[in-house]
Design a protein around this motif. Structure first.
Motif, PDB file in Angstrom:
ATOM      1  N   ARG A   1      -9.548  10.060   3.956  1.00 10.51           N
ATOM      2  CA  ARG A   1      -9.298   8.806   4.703  1.00 10.51           C
ATOM      3  C   ARG A   1      -9.760   7.596   3.907  1.00 10.51           C
ATOM      4  O   ARG A   1      -9.070   6.593   3.840  1.00 10.51           O
ATOM      5  CB  ARG A   1     -10.019   8.870   6.059  1.00 10.51           C
ATOM      6  N   ASN A   2     -10.928   7.693   3.235  1.00  7.47           N
ATOM      7  CA  ASN A   2     -11.431   6.555   2.479  1.00  7.47           C
ATOM      8  C   ASN A   2     -10.631   6.307   1.206  1.00  7.47           C
ATOM      9  O   ASN A   2     -10.755   5.253   0.582  1.00  7.47           O
ATOM     10  CB  ASN A   2     -12.905   6.766   2.135  1.00  7.47           C
ATOM     11  N   ASP A   3      -9.857   7.309   0.789  1.00  6.32           N
ATOM     12  CA  ASP A   3      -9.052   7.158  -0.421  1.00  6.32           C
ATOM     13  C   ASP A   3      -7.714   6.490  -0.142  1.00  6.32           C
ATOM     14  O   ASP A   3      -6.976   6.179  -1.067  1.00  6.32           O
ATOM     15  CB  ASP A   3      -8.816   8.529  -1.068  1.00  6.32           C
ATOM     16  N   LEU A   4      -7.355   6.282   1.133  1.00  4.45           N
ATOM     17  CA  LEU A   4      -6.086   5.637   1.523  1.00  4.45           C
ATOM     18  C   LEU A   4      -6.371   4.196   1.905  1.00  4.45           C
ATOM     19  O   LEU A   4      -7.266   3.916   2.710  1.00  4.45           O
ATOM     20  CB  LEU A   4      -5.457   6.376   2.704  1.00  4.45           C
ATOM     21  N   GLU A   5      -5.603   3.259   1.344  1.00  2.00           N
ATOM     22  CA  GLU A   5      -5.807   1.844   1.641  1.00  2.00           C
ATOM     23  C   GLU A   5      -4.462   1.201   1.972  1.00  2.00           C
ATOM     24  O   GLU A   5      -3.469   1.388   1.248  1.00  2.00           O
ATOM     25  CB  GLU A   5      -6.451   1.131   0.448  1.00  2.00           C
ATOM     26  N   VAL A   6      -4.436   0.461   3.072  1.00  2.95           N
ATOM     27  CA  VAL A   6      -3.228  -0.240   3.506  1.00  2.95           C
ATOM     28  C   VAL A   6      -3.545  -1.730   3.592  1.00  2.95           C
ATOM     29  O   VAL A   6      -4.493  -2.134   4.289  1.00  2.95           O
ATOM     30  CB  VAL A   6      -2.736   0.274   4.877  1.00  2.95           C
ATOM     31  N   LYS A   7      -2.758  -2.526   2.886  1.00  7.47           N
ATOM     32  CA  LYS A   7      -2.909  -3.979   2.924  1.00  7.47           C
ATOM     33  C   LYS A   7      -1.599  -4.603   3.379  1.00  7.47           C
ATOM     34  O   LYS A   7      -0.531  -4.217   2.900  1.00  7.47           O
ATOM     35  CB  LYS A   7      -3.301  -4.525   1.548  1.00  7.47           C
ATOM     36  N   ILE A   8      -1.713  -5.559   4.278  1.00 11.18           N
ATOM     37  CA  ILE A   8      -0.519  -6.230   4.815  1.00 11.18           C
ATOM     38  C   ILE A   8      -0.708  -7.736   4.688  1.00 11.18           C
ATOM     39  O   ILE A   8      -1.744  -8.274   5.099  1.00 11.18           O
ATOM     40  CB  ILE A   8      -0.265  -5.849   6.284  1.00 11.18           C
ATOM     41  N   THR A   9       0.311  -8.404   4.132  1.00 12.63           N
ATOM     42  CA  THR A   9       0.294  -9.858   3.978  1.00 12.63           C
ATOM     43  C   THR A   9       1.430 -10.451   4.786  1.00 12.63           C
ATOM     44  O   THR A   9       2.583 -10.006   4.660  1.00 12.63           O
ATOM     45  CB  THR A   9       0.439 -10.263   2.501  1.00 12.63           C
ATOM     46  N   ASP A  10       1.114 -11.440   5.660  1.00 17.33           N
ATOM     47  CA  ASP A  10       2.157 -12.030   6.506  1.00 17.33           C
ATOM     48  C   ASP A  10       2.945 -13.084   5.736  1.00 17.33           C
ATOM     49  O   ASP A  10       2.628 -13.395   4.568  1.00 17.33           O
ATOM     50  CB  ASP A  10       1.551 -12.595   7.791  1.00 17.33           C
ATOM     51  N   PRO A  11       4.009 -13.652   6.325  1.00 18.10           N
ATOM     52  CA  PRO A  11       4.862 -14.612   5.607  1.00 18.10           C
ATOM     53  C   PRO A  11       4.128 -15.846   5.084  1.00 18.10           C
ATOM     54  O   PRO A  11       4.578 -16.470   4.119  1.00 18.10           O
ATOM     55  CB  PRO A  11       5.903 -15.005   6.662  1.00 18.10           C
ATOM     56  N   SER A  12       2.991 -16.195   5.696  1.00 18.07           N
ATOM     57  CA  SER A  12       2.244 -17.370   5.236  1.00 18.07           C
ATOM     58  C   SER A  12       1.229 -17.035   4.155  1.00 18.07           C
ATOM     59  O   SER A  12       0.526 -17.921   3.669  1.00 18.07           O
ATOM     60  CB  SER A  12       1.535 -18.026   6.420  1.00 18.07           C
ATOM     61  N   GLY A  13       1.133 -15.758   3.791  1.00 17.51           N
ATOM     62  CA  GLY A  13       0.191 -15.348   2.763  1.00 17.51           C
ATOM     63  C   GLY A  13      -1.148 -14.861   3.289  1.00 17.51           C
ATOM     64  O   GLY A  13      -2.021 -14.494   2.500  1.00 17.51           O
ATOM     65  N   ASP A  15      -3.774 -12.260   5.139  1.00 17.09           N
ATOM     66  CA  ASP A  15      -3.926 -10.808   5.243  1.00 17.09           C
ATOM     67  C   ASP A  15      -4.084 -10.391   6.700  1.00 17.09           C
ATOM     68  O   ASP A  15      -4.816 -11.033   7.474  1.00 17.09           O
ATOM     69  CB  ASP A  15      -5.143 -10.341   4.442  1.00 17.09           C
ATOM     70  N   LEU A  16      -3.378  -9.322   7.057  1.00 17.22           N
ATOM     71  CA  LEU A  16      -3.537  -8.717   8.376  1.00 17.22           C
ATOM     72  C   LEU A  16      -4.320  -7.424   8.219  1.00 17.22           C
ATOM     73  O   LEU A  16      -4.160  -6.709   7.220  1.00 17.22           O
ATOM     74  CB  LEU A  16      -2.170  -8.413   9.006  1.00 17.22           C
ATOM     75  N   ILE A  17      -5.141  -7.135   9.187  1.00 18.17           N
ATOM     76  CA  ILE A  17      -5.916  -5.900   9.153  1.00 18.17           C
ATOM     77  C   ILE A  17      -5.227  -4.865  10.035  1.00 18.17           C
ATOM     78  O   ILE A  17      -5.203  -5.000  11.265  1.00 18.17           O
ATOM     79  CB  ILE A  17      -7.361  -6.146   9.631  1.00 18.17           C
ATOM     80  N   PRO A  18      -4.625  -3.855   9.431  1.00 14.93           N
ATOM     81  CA  PRO A  18      -3.943  -2.842  10.241  1.00 14.93           C
ATOM     82  C   PRO A  18      -4.930  -1.828  10.808  1.00 14.93           C
ATOM     83  O   PRO A  18      -6.064  -1.684  10.326  1.00 14.93           O
ATOM     84  CB  PRO A  18      -3.002  -2.179   9.232  1.00 14.93           C
ATOM     85  N   ARG A  19      -4.493  -1.130  11.821  1.00 21.33           N
ATOM     86  CA  ARG A  19      -5.272  -0.010  12.364  1.00 21.33           C
ATOM     87  C   ARG A  19      -4.705   1.273  11.762  1.00 21.33           C
ATOM     88  O   ARG A  19      -3.529   1.592  11.949  1.00 21.33           O
ATOM     89  CB  ARG A  19      -5.173   0.012  13.889  1.00 21.33           C
ATOM     90  N   VAL A  20      -5.522   1.979  11.020  1.00 22.77           N
ATOM     91  CA  VAL A  20      -5.077   3.204  10.356  1.00 22.77           C
ATOM     92  C   VAL A  20      -5.844   4.380  10.951  1.00 22.77           C
ATOM     93  O   VAL A  20      -7.083   4.355  11.031  1.00 22.77           O
ATOM     94  CB  VAL A  20      -5.310   3.129   8.832  1.00 22.77           C
TER      95      VAL A  20
END
Length: 217
Positions: A1-13, A15-20
């Motif tokens: 789990r700690n080896d998986l990373e998800v990053k999300i950037t919205d249209p304005s630049g 960062d969103l914090i996803p729930r994984v």
């Protein structure tokens, strides 16, 4: 789990914090809520390396931003049209369905640029037509819209003002719409010398009309 990373950037630049979370052994789900229309960049790395296809691009849209306008009463066997503005709804597919009495009516969509469209069709029946507009498969607010189609030949006129009238006395006649809902009326009275005579048209509570004019010749 700690080896998986998800990053999300919205249209304005931002960062969103996803729930994984891990659904099952080796199977993970990431959840996030887009708050603005546009492109979201999603980067997924495992042990510091992008997985196949990463970064991804997700397009957020909003069907409630689609505006439908100019649905005005139409006439049977005459082309009718209305407008759709999807410029603020984001990327997606627009679908227009026109039907009457359970049957679809062919309609034609013309692109006018900047996600604006003109839709036209020719009604064959004097009945309310249903206009359903979908954006990415979702109904836009207000859909289906009702489009009133009128057959003017069903209206009738009667009264003394259509026959023998006295000069300098108000003349009257009635126009019966015979159930035509949403109908409008235009009356033109021409004097013996070819001039237009002012005619006042009053809408009655039953949907019919009363017309009156003053003959002076």
């Amino acid at each position: 789990r700690n080896d998986l990373e998800v990053k999300i950037t919205d249209p304005s630049g931002r960062d969103l914090i996803p729930r994984v979370f891990e659904q099952s052994l080796g199977m993970f789900t990431a959840e996030y809520t887009p708050t603005t229309i546009g492109d979201y960049i999603i980067s997924v790395t495992y042990f510091g390396k992008h997985i196949s296809g990463s970064p991804y691009q997700a397009k957020a849209w909003d069907a409630s931003k689609v505006l439908v306008s100019n649905i005005l009463p139409g006439r049977i066997n005459r082309p009718s049209s209305f407008n759709i503005d999807a410029s603020r709804a984001g990327a997606g597919n627009l679908e227009s369905i026109v039907s009457v009495c359970g049957e679809n009516v062919p309609n034609f969509v013309k692109t006018e640029g900047n996600a604006n469209f003109a839709v036209s069709y020719t009604p064959q029946l004097a009945d309310n037509h249903m206009i359903s507009i979908k954006f990415n498969g979702e109904m836009v607010p207000g859909s289906p819209f009702h489009h009133c189609i009128i057959d003017g030949s069903r209206a009738t006129a009667s009264g003394q003002g259509l026959n023998h009238v006295s000069t300098n006395r108000m003349a009257f006649f009635d126009v019966r719409t015979n159930g035509l809902t949403g109908a409008d009326i235009e009356v033109q009275v021409i004097s013996p010398n070819g001039r237009n005579v002012a005619c006042r048209v009053t809408s009655l509570t039953n949907g019919d009309f009363k017309a009156e004019y003053l003959p002076v010749e």
